[in-house]
Design an enzyme around this catalytic site. Structure first.
Site, PDB file in Angstrom:
ATOM      1  N   PRO A  12       0.789  -1.228   0.000  1.00 49.32           N
ATOM      2  CA  PRO A  12       0.000   0.000   0.000  1.00 49.32           C
ATOM      3  C   PRO A  12       0.823   1.281   0.000  1.00 49.32           C
ATOM      4  O   PRO A  12       1.833   1.378   0.692  1.00 49.32           O
ATOM      5  CB  PRO A  12      -0.836  -0.104   1.283  1.00 49.32           C
ATOM      6  CG  PRO A  12      -0.158  -1.122   2.122  1.00 49.32           C
ATOM      7  CD  PRO A  12       0.505  -2.070   1.167  1.00 49.32           C
ATOM      8  N   ASN A  13       0.342   2.215  -0.783  1.00 52.04           N
ATOM      9  CA  ASN A  13       0.865   3.586  -0.890  1.00 52.04           C
ATOM     10  C   ASN A  13       2.206   3.671  -1.629  1.00 52.04           C
ATOM     11  O   ASN A  13       2.720   4.772  -1.850  1.00 52.04           O
ATOM     12  CB  ASN A  13       0.991   4.245   0.499  1.00 52.04           C
ATOM     13  CG  ASN A  13      -0.358   4.303   1.195  1.00 52.04           C
ATOM     14  OD1 ASN A  13      -1.319   4.817   0.627  1.00 52.04           O
ATOM     15  ND2 ASN A  13      -0.456   3.756   2.389  1.00 52.04           N
ATOM     16  N   ARG A  20       5.230  10.792  -2.422  1.00 56.44           N
ATOM     17  CA  ARG A  20       4.774  10.524  -1.063  1.00 56.44           C
ATOM     18  C   ARG A  20       5.881  10.828  -0.049  1.00 56.44           C
ATOM     19  O   ARG A  20       6.960  10.242  -0.136  1.00 56.44           O
ATOM     20  CB  ARG A  20       4.412   9.036  -0.976  1.00 56.44           C
ATOM     21  CG  ARG A  20       4.148   8.551   0.404  1.00 56.44           C
ATOM     22  CD  ARG A  20       4.126   7.033   0.460  1.00 56.44           C
ATOM     23  NE  ARG A  20       3.835   6.607   1.810  1.00 56.44           N
ATOM     24  CZ  ARG A  20       4.037   5.384   2.269  1.00 56.44           C
ATOM     25  NH1 ARG A  20       4.508   4.456   1.466  1.00 56.44           N
ATOM     26  NH2 ARG A  20       3.766   5.097   3.509  1.00 56.44           N
ATOM     27  N   TYR A  25      10.914   9.077   1.918  1.00 53.88           N
ATOM     28  CA  TYR A  25      11.036   8.053   0.870  1.00 53.88           C
ATOM     29  C   TYR A  25      11.790   8.533  -0.379  1.00 53.88           C
ATOM     30  O   TYR A  25      11.992   7.741  -1.304  1.00 53.88           O
ATOM     31  CB  TYR A  25       9.645   7.536   0.486  1.00 53.88           C
ATOM     32  CG  TYR A  25       8.920   6.921   1.661  1.00 53.88           C
ATOM     33  CD1 TYR A  25       9.396   5.760   2.260  1.00 53.88           C
ATOM     34  CD2 TYR A  25       7.783   7.523   2.209  1.00 53.88           C
ATOM     35  CE1 TYR A  25       8.755   5.203   3.365  1.00 53.88           C
ATOM     36  CE2 TYR A  25       7.139   6.973   3.307  1.00 53.88           C
ATOM     37  CZ  TYR A  25       7.633   5.818   3.875  1.00 53.88           C
ATOM     38  OH  TYR A  25       7.006   5.264   4.970  1.00 53.88           O
ATOM     39  N   ASN A  75       8.172  -5.304  -0.406  1.00 49.70           N
ATOM     40  CA  ASN A  75       7.925  -4.183   0.496  1.00 49.70           C
ATOM     41  C   ASN A  75       6.428  -4.161   0.774  1.00 49.70           C
ATOM     42  O   ASN A  75       5.639  -3.694  -0.051  1.00 49.70           O
ATOM     43  CB  ASN A  75       8.377  -2.868  -0.147  1.00 49.70           C
ATOM     44  CG  ASN A  75       8.294  -1.713   0.837  1.00 49.70           C
ATOM     45  OD1 ASN A  75       7.652  -1.819   1.887  1.00 49.70           O
ATOM     46  ND2 ASN A  75       8.941  -0.606   0.506  1.00 49.70           N
ATOM     47  N   ALA A  78       2.823  -0.671   5.154  1.00 49.82           N
ATOM     48  CA  ALA A  78       2.284  -0.721   6.518  1.00 49.82           C
ATOM     49  C   ALA A  78       1.769  -2.110   6.903  1.00 49.82           C
ATOM     50  O   ALA A  78       1.726  -2.447   8.096  1.00 49.82           O
ATOM     51  CB  ALA A  78       1.172   0.309   6.668  1.00 49.82           C
ATOM     52  N   GLU A  99      12.224  -9.253   2.916  1.00 52.80           N
ATOM     53  CA  GLU A  99      11.460  -8.075   3.351  1.00 52.80           C
ATOM     54  C   GLU A  99      12.273  -6.823   3.027  1.00 52.80           C
ATOM     55  O   GLU A  99      13.459  -6.751   3.340  1.00 52.80           O
ATOM     56  CB  GLU A  99      11.209  -8.167   4.860  1.00 52.80           C
ATOM     57  CG  GLU A  99      10.500  -6.942   5.424  1.00 52.80           C
ATOM     58  CD  GLU A  99      10.293  -7.030   6.935  1.00 52.80           C
ATOM     59  OE1 GLU A  99      10.124  -8.153   7.474  1.00 52.80           O
ATOM     60  OE2 GLU A  99      10.304  -5.970   7.579  1.00 52.80           O
ATOM     61  N   HIS A 101      12.429  -2.434   2.962  1.00 57.58           N
ATOM     62  CA  HIS A 101      11.909  -1.104   3.310  1.00 57.58           C
ATOM     63  C   HIS A 101      12.855  -0.048   2.779  1.00 57.58           C
ATOM     64  O   HIS A 101      14.082  -0.202   2.878  1.00 57.58           O
ATOM     65  CB  HIS A 101      11.751  -0.934   4.823  1.00 57.58           C
ATOM     66  CG  HIS A 101      10.820  -1.940   5.405  1.00 57.58           C
ATOM     67  ND1 HIS A 101       9.464  -1.876   5.215  1.00 57.58           N
ATOM     68  CD2 HIS A 101      11.073  -3.057   6.113  1.00 57.58           C
ATOM     69  CE1 HIS A 101       8.908  -2.930   5.804  1.00 57.58           C
ATOM     70  NE2 HIS A 101       9.858  -3.658   6.355  1.00 57.58           N
ATOM     71  N   ILE A 102      12.259   0.989   2.266  1.00 53.45           N
ATOM     72  CA  ILE A 102      13.048   2.114   1.749  1.00 53.45           C
ATOM     73  C   ILE A 102      13.663   2.885   2.922  1.00 53.45           C
ATOM     74  O   ILE A 102      14.835   3.229   2.918  1.00 53.45           O
ATOM     75  CB  ILE A 102      12.123   3.029   0.915  1.00 53.45           C
ATOM     76  CG1 ILE A 102      11.576   2.245  -0.291  1.00 53.45           C
ATOM     77  CG2 ILE A 102      12.845   4.293   0.479  1.00 53.45           C
ATOM     78  CD1 ILE A 102      10.344   2.851  -0.914  1.00 53.45           C
ATOM     79  N   SER A 103      12.840   3.141   3.925  1.00 48.97           N
ATOM     80  CA  SER A 103      13.306   3.887   5.100  1.00 48.97           C
ATOM     81  C   SER A 103      13.883   2.916   6.130  1.00 48.97           C
ATOM     82  O   SER A 103      13.654   1.699   6.055  1.00 48.97           O
ATOM     83  CB  SER A 103      12.129   4.660   5.718  1.00 48.97           C
ATOM     84  OG  SER A 103      11.148   3.753   6.193  1.00 48.97           O
ATOM     85  N   ARG A 108      12.361   5.044  13.257  1.00 40.96           N
ATOM     86  CA  ARG A 108      11.115   5.806  13.171  1.00 40.96           C
ATOM     87  C   ARG A 108      10.214   5.477  14.369  1.00 40.96           C
ATOM     88  O   ARG A 108      10.713   5.146  15.436  1.00 40.96           O
ATOM     89  CB  ARG A 108      10.444   5.520  11.813  1.00 40.96           C
ATOM     90  CG  ARG A 108      11.344   5.915  10.632  1.00 40.96           C
ATOM     91  CD  ARG A 108      10.698   5.586   9.303  1.00 40.96           C
ATOM     92  NE  ARG A 108       9.451   6.319   9.112  1.00 40.96           N
ATOM     93  CZ  ARG A 108       8.594   6.074   8.120  1.00 40.96           C
ATOM     94  NH1 ARG A 108       8.863   5.123   7.234  1.00 40.96           N
ATOM     95  NH2 ARG A 108       7.485   6.772   8.006  1.00 40.96           N
TER      96      ARG A 108
END
Ligand code: DQA
Length: 148
Positions: A12-13, A20, A25, A75, A78, A99, A101-103, A108
């Site tokens: 999602p997103n 975004r 990101y 990815n 959420a 798995e 993730h960009i960030s 976070r």
């Protein structure tokens, strides 16, 4: 030797990459990232699928089990932090999943430190911007070479 086939799967997103929250990101797009990957790995078939819907991600993972996919860089956005259904889906397919993730999810909010899907994955890459996808592909190719 047959061409390896890697699926980049985005949740999602992630269709909004480039627009975004660019402070988190970046401004790079997924189209650009895929183009760079295909240029870097001309001997690898790089497939791509994105959906905002959990069920569609599960359907695509299940399809990867029978379409000759050698590995998935996933990815889950959420859903990473919430989805037992995606954990079960990854466990249900014999294809290695990394798995992505960009960030750096560990720097976070606390809720992003929990991953529902990590226990079913062969590895995790996070925090390298769009290069996280390349590093995941690299890991999947190393793992596939070890299996050959
Ligand atoms: C993300 C991190 C997630 O926590 C977030 O919900 C995303 C993107 C990342 O790539 O950094 O949608 O997976």
């Amino acid at each position: 030797m047959e061409k390896k086939k890697i699926l980049i799967l985005n949740g999602p997103n992630l269709n909004l990459l480039g627009r975004r929250e660019p402070g988190i990101y970046g401004t790079g797009t997924m189209d650009g990232c895929l183009e760079a990957l295909r240029r870097r790995y001309p001997d690898v078939e790089i497939d791509y699928y994105q959906s905002n819907a959990e069920g569609s991600l599960i359907d695509r993972l299940q399809a990867a089990a029978t379409d000759g996919t050698d590995g998935v860089a996933f990815n889950a956005g959420a859903y990473t932090h919430t989805s037992v259904a995606l954990l079960d889906a990854i466990r249900s397919v014999p294809v290695p999943v990394v798995e992505v993730h960009i960030s750096n999810v560990h720097s976070r909010e606390a809720f992003r430190r929990q991953s529902m899907i990590a226990p079913a994955c062969v590895g995790v890459v996070c925090g390298f911007g769009l290069d996280s996808y390349r590093l995941a592909v690299e890991g999947l190719l190393c793992a596939a070479a070890g299996r050959d």
